[in-house]
Design a protein around this motif. Structure first.
Motif, short mmCIF file in Angstrom:
data_model
loop_
_atom_site.label_atom_id
_atom_site.label_comp_id
_atom_site.label_asym_id
_atom_site.label_seq_id
_atom_site.Cartn_x
_atom_site.Cartn_y
_atom_site.Cartn_z
N ARG A 303 0.70 -1.04 0.02
CA ARG A 303 0.06 0.09 0.06
C ARG A 303 0.89 1.29 -0.01
N GLN A 304 1.94 1.20 0.65
CA GLN A 304 2.84 2.38 1.03
C GLN A 304 3.65 2.62 -0.27
N ARG A 305 3.99 1.65 -1.03
CA ARG A 305 4.70 1.87 -2.35
C ARG A 305 3.79 2.23 -3.48
N THR A 306 2.61 1.66 -3.13
CA THR A 306 1.54 2.24 -4.30
C THR A 306 1.38 3.77 -4.24
N TYR A 307 1.16 4.04 -2.92
CA TYR A 307 0.78 5.47 -2.66
C TYR A 307 1.93 6.29 -3.31
N ALA A 308 3.07 6.01 -3.00
CA ALA A 308 4.22 6.88 -3.24
C ALA A 308 4.25 6.77 -4.78
N SER A 309 3.90 5.73 -5.38
CA SER A 309 4.18 5.63 -7.18
C SER A 309 2.95 6.66 -7.71
N VAL A 310 1.74 6.45 -6.96
CA VAL A 310 0.61 7.08 -7.58
C VAL A 310 0.65 8.39 -6.96
N ALA A 311 1.25 8.89 -6.01
CA ALA A 311 1.32 10.35 -5.62
C ALA A 311 2.34 10.84 -6.71
N ALA A 316 3.43 14.72 -10.68
CA ALA A 316 4.08 15.03 -12.03
C ALA A 316 3.33 15.97 -12.89
N HIS A 317 1.90 15.39 -12.74
CA HIS A 317 0.70 15.98 -13.85
C HIS A 317 0.92 17.42 -13.35
N GLN A 318 1.24 17.87 -12.11
CA GLN A 318 1.03 19.23 -11.89
C GLN A 318 1.95 20.15 -13.01
N THR A 342 7.77 9.76 -15.34
CA THR A 342 8.30 10.72 -14.42
C THR A 342 8.18 9.83 -12.95
N SER A 343 6.94 9.52 -12.57
CA SER A 343 6.68 8.80 -11.35
C SER A 343 7.94 7.63 -11.21
N ALA A 344 8.12 6.84 -12.28
CA ALA A 344 8.85 5.82 -12.26
C ALA A 344 10.19 6.15 -12.06
N LYS A 345 10.74 7.03 -12.49
CA LYS A 345 12.32 7.76 -12.43
C LYS A 345 12.31 8.41 -11.10
N ILE A 346 11.37 9.22 -10.47
CA ILE A 346 11.40 9.66 -9.20
C ILE A 346 11.62 8.54 -8.14
#
Ligand SMILES: [Zn+2]
Length: 871
Positions: A303-311, A316-318, A342-346
């Protein structure tokens, strides 16, 4: 569903009504500013609104079309003069002035009423936390028109000023911070928000209710405030989100080289969503509650990893989407592929210990499955209907798009690519952009061939199968050929050419060298310029950055499989290449299962997981008499590791071990028919259902699912009784997930019955229709259920996030794999599917998958049986 025209005397719904636009608004009238005023009371079924729209007319006009869906217009004026309403259609209304309006500015004023949805997640909708109602919005792609009459297209970017009238005890949130709050009669207050930067309508959002606010610190160069917004009493569940969100913003800001482009960042939990998990509204990002909140005592690594990735994706969309916005939905990839990439990179840079690059590969492989169909969309598919908009949000746009970006980044070089990204974002800040605006910005950093090469991946579906032969003459060289990758039985044409940057890594006397070649014709040979003699090893997809399948010459492949030259990403890709080549009829079943057994010993859990998948997918083609042999093979291949790990966490493990356990132990318990693990799962599940204790949080879902697999009616009854008593959304999702895993068909049917015969919100229970699909004992039941209960089911189907649940129903036929079932599928869904926006595409994909499954079965079933007969 029509925009009502129940308007008082002004309404002149004449017999000569002008024809409304079908999809897009004309561009000779543009909005320049909105001021919207809404009264929002949670628990009510409607809201009232008034909107001022300043527009600029390019030429004289007496009729102005606007988007509006299910809005009742009470009054409308242009330049203070009353106008008549043309009823239009589901998406448009017209304002007709009695005499032509002159070119130049004008103000439209409309007073209206709209609906608050209780069952869906589109427009303005209600979310219940316990019995407490809240209001939220979801406008992407084309649902802002359910909240305001407006020019609901991404290319109309203007400032928005929002005013909300809400109950005094409620909080109101919008894209910007409030500038004033004043009391009003009847227990209400008026909250006025500051004007936004120029924004597209789909990025506007508000939320109303008795929220709790958790301070998540300040982020970025401008120290913008970051908050997590939860339902009342759930602030403690925001712990993890509050710890990591600002850090993610800092990292994104560093990468883009532009400060966070808006004034604040609220991150809001929505009790239940449909059609989207999270949404990047400017300054007011929304998340399904299960993504962003969890009681810390039962929180999981996943759950934590999914949140971080979705967040990281939404934030990044901002920049990619909100600051610079696609001009039209055919460039949805400019939003979604970039946010995914971008999410994957970050995340990979922030948490190297998560080995997230391997997880990203699973996303790419999934998209390749979708992309191998003749029915596949292109990344840039023309948008000619609402169906096309809905379909644009798929694995091709997100995962294939992200994978293609990564391939070209690897070719251009990370630093130069980053410079191109920053230049592009700066040039188009607070404006719209199109595909070539982006490609040209990257090409300008020193790779002029990029625009054309990249376009070959955007403008055609599919991906190449590249054969690689190492020619070891005096000057070592690679000979490469390409064709479209197509599975056995495909009706597609393989003669397709991409311009692919093939980046290879190989051994030389001076260490490893990476070299890239642009393969832009069906076949070509390239000198390995750093090799003085024949390289002992060569990876033809360096770091797995390429979006293609590799077929190595057999000598090279044998060396790669035996040796330890490949890094983890390359090993994972090599295993995926083998399963893909098997599906294309290029290699034999035994080769893949033997390789999978070897990869099952890999230290990387993600590679073991892929090996599990390669073994797992053969089970559907196996005669029932060989299932015990299959179970023995699973035991032999994965059993030792599963028993070492067991169901319970050990002290001092790293966080990846928890995820490895959650994947491999239930697999061996169920597919390996492991009585010891099965009994233990049932014992643990019974204890957890009684006390909600005794099971490691990461393992609750795997334990419940395995227990259900071996479970009886008594366990099913206990689970459903506990579900009724449980309000915690994380716990509910774990129980619901297990209800789809029972093998007994009568119990599986009772599980699906909950979708229509229970109090459970369909946004939560629809997953029960997917649960039985993965198991041969129950995989046909969802289709049977849909056929038997179709009319009743339609009453429960939500819409949201640009999707209609009805458009996804054809997926229940996806496990069909013979001609008779295919005919049944066609007979039932051919007409029904296209009644839903986007449904035709789902139908086409599923039908093609069924045909391909039949072809796979006839090509492989005998080999599969022969292999397992020996186990
Ligand atoms: Zn997105």
């Amino acid at each position: 569903m029509r925009s009502a025209c129940l308007v008082f005397a002004l309404c002149a719904c004449t017999a000569f009504a002008a024809e409304a636009p079908k999809l897009r608004l004309p561009d000779d009238i543009r909005p320049t500013r909105y001021a919207a005023d809404l009264t929002l009371i949670p628990g009510e079924k409607a809201f009232s609104g008034a909107i001022d729209i300043d527009v600029e007319l390019v030429k004289p006009a007496s009729l102005i079309w606007l988007n509006a869906t299910e809005l009742t217009i009470h009054q409308a004026t242009i330049a203070s003069q009353p106008v008549a309403i043309e009823p239009g259609n589901d998406d448009f209304i017209g304002l007709r002035a009695s005499k032509a309006l002159a070119p130049g500015p004008a103000r439209i004023h409309i007073v209206y009423q709209g609906k608050i949805s209780e069952k869906s997640s589109a427009g303005i909708f209600q979310g219940l936390d316990g019995k407490e109602p809240y209001l939220f919005t979801q406008f992407e792609s084309i649902d802002a028109r359910r909240a305001f009459p407006c020019f609901d297209q991404p290319d109309f970017k203007t400032p928005w000023q929002i005013t909300l009238h809400v109950r005094k005890e409620h909080s109101a949130i919008a894209n910007t911070a409030p500038v004033s709050e004043t009391d009003e009669p009847n227990g209400m207050k008026k909250v006025v928000f500051g004007p936004t930067r120029p924004l597209s309508s789909y990025l506007i959002a508000v939320a109303v209710g008795p929220f709790d606010f958790v301070d998540a610190g300040k982020a970025g160069k401008n120290r913008i405030p970051v908050r997590i917004v939860t339902p009342k009493g759930k602030a403690s569940q925001a712990k993890y989100a509050a710890e990591v969100t600002a850090t993610l913003i800092d990292r994104l800001e560093n990468y883009f080289g532009i400060p966070f482009p808006f004034e604040k960042c609220d991150n809001v939990a929505i009790p239940l969503t449909f059609g989207f998990g999270a949404m990047e509204n400017v300054g007011l990002v929304t998340y399904a509650q299960n993504l962003i909140l969890s009681d810390p005592a039962i929180d999981t690594e996943q759950r934590q990893r999914t949140y971080a990735s979705v967040a990281a994706h939404e934030l990044a969309h901002q920049w990619f989407g909100d600051l610079v916005t696609l001009a039209w939905w055919d460039d949805t990839w400019l939003n979604e592929a970039f946010a995914t990439w971008t999410s994957a990179k970050i995340i990979a840079e922030w948490k190297p210990e998560w080995h997230s690059r391997l997880g990203d590969l699973n996303g790419k492989f999934g998209a390749m499955g979708e992309d191998s169909l003749v029915a596949a969309r292109k990344i840039r598919q023309p948008i000619e209907s609402k169906d096309d908009i809905s379909n644009a949000f798929d694995g091709i746009t997100y995962q294939k798009g992200a994978s293609v970006i990564r391939m070209f980044e690897s070719w251009v070089g990370e630093k130069r690519f980053q410079a191109g990204v920053t230049a592009y974002l700066k040039r188009y800040s607070y404006k719209n952009a199109r595909v070539n605006d982006f490609l040209d910005a990257i090409a300008a950093t020193g790779q002029p061939q990029l625009t054309r090469a990249f376009s070959t991946y955007l403008e055609q579906p599919g991906f190449p199968l590249i054969t690689v032969n190492l020619n070891c003459g005096a000057a070592p060289a690679l000979s490469l050929t390409q064709k479209r990758y197509l599975p056995v039985g495909s009706a597609g044409n393989a003669r397709q050419v991409w311009q692919t940057p093939v980046c290879v890594r190989y051994q030389t006397a001076n260490g490893d060298r990476k070299e890239c070649f642009l393969l832009d014709k069906p076949a070509a040979e390239f000198r390995l310029t750093h090799a003085t003699s024949c390289p002992a090893n060569l990876s033809a997809n360096a770091d797995a950055a390429g979006n293609y399948i590799t077929r190595y010459d057999s000598a090279l492949l044998a060396k790669l499989l035996e040796g330890n030259y490949l890094n983890a990403a390359e090993r994972m890709t090599t295993l995926n290449d083998l399963t893909s080549l098997l599906n294309a009829g290029e290699i034999q079943q035994g080769e893949v299962l033997t390789a999978a057994a070897a990869f099952a010993k890999d230290p990387e859990r993600q590679i073991v997981g892929l090996a599990q998948g390669a073994v797992g997918e053969t089970r559907r083609f196996l005669p029932a008499g060989l299932l015990p042999n299959y179970a023995r093979f699973v035991q032999k291949t994965f059993g030792t590791r599963a028993h070492q790990l067991g169901w319970s966490a050990k002290s001092a493990e790293n966080s990846d071990t928890a995820l490895e356990r959650a994947a491999i132990v239930p697999f061996v318990a169920t597919r390996g028919e492991d009585a010891t693990l099965g009994d233990e799962a049932r014992r643990l599940a019974a204890e957890w259902l009684k006390t909600r204790k005794g099971v490691d949080a990461n393992m609750v879902n795997p334990v419940l699912t395995a227990a259900a697999y071996f479970g009886d009616r008594a366990l099913f009854d206990t689970m459903t009784a506990e579900l009724k008593k449980t309000t915690d959304r994380q716990q509910r999702s774990r129980i619901l997930g297990a209800l789809g895993a029972f093998r007994d068909p009568a119990i599986a049917r009772a599980g699906m019955d909950l979708v229509i015969h229970s109090e459970i919100d369909a946004r939560e229970s629809l997953s029960l229709l997917v649960g039985p699909l993965g198991q041969r004992e129950t995989e046909k039941l969802p289709f049977e259920f849909v056929k038997a209960n179709y009319d009743e089911l339609l009453k429960h189907l939500p819409v949201g996030g640009g999707f209609e649940a009805g458009s996804m129903l054809p997926y229940v036929g996806g496990s069909s794999c013979d001609e008779a079932s295919r005919q049944e599928f066609v007979g039932f869904f051919e007409e029904r599917a296209r009644k839903f926006t986007g449904g035709q595409h789902t139908y086409d994909q599923v039908l093609e998958s069924i045909r391909l499954c039949e072809a796979q079965k006839s090509a492989r079933a005998a080999d599969i049986a022969a292999f397992f007969a020996k186990q």
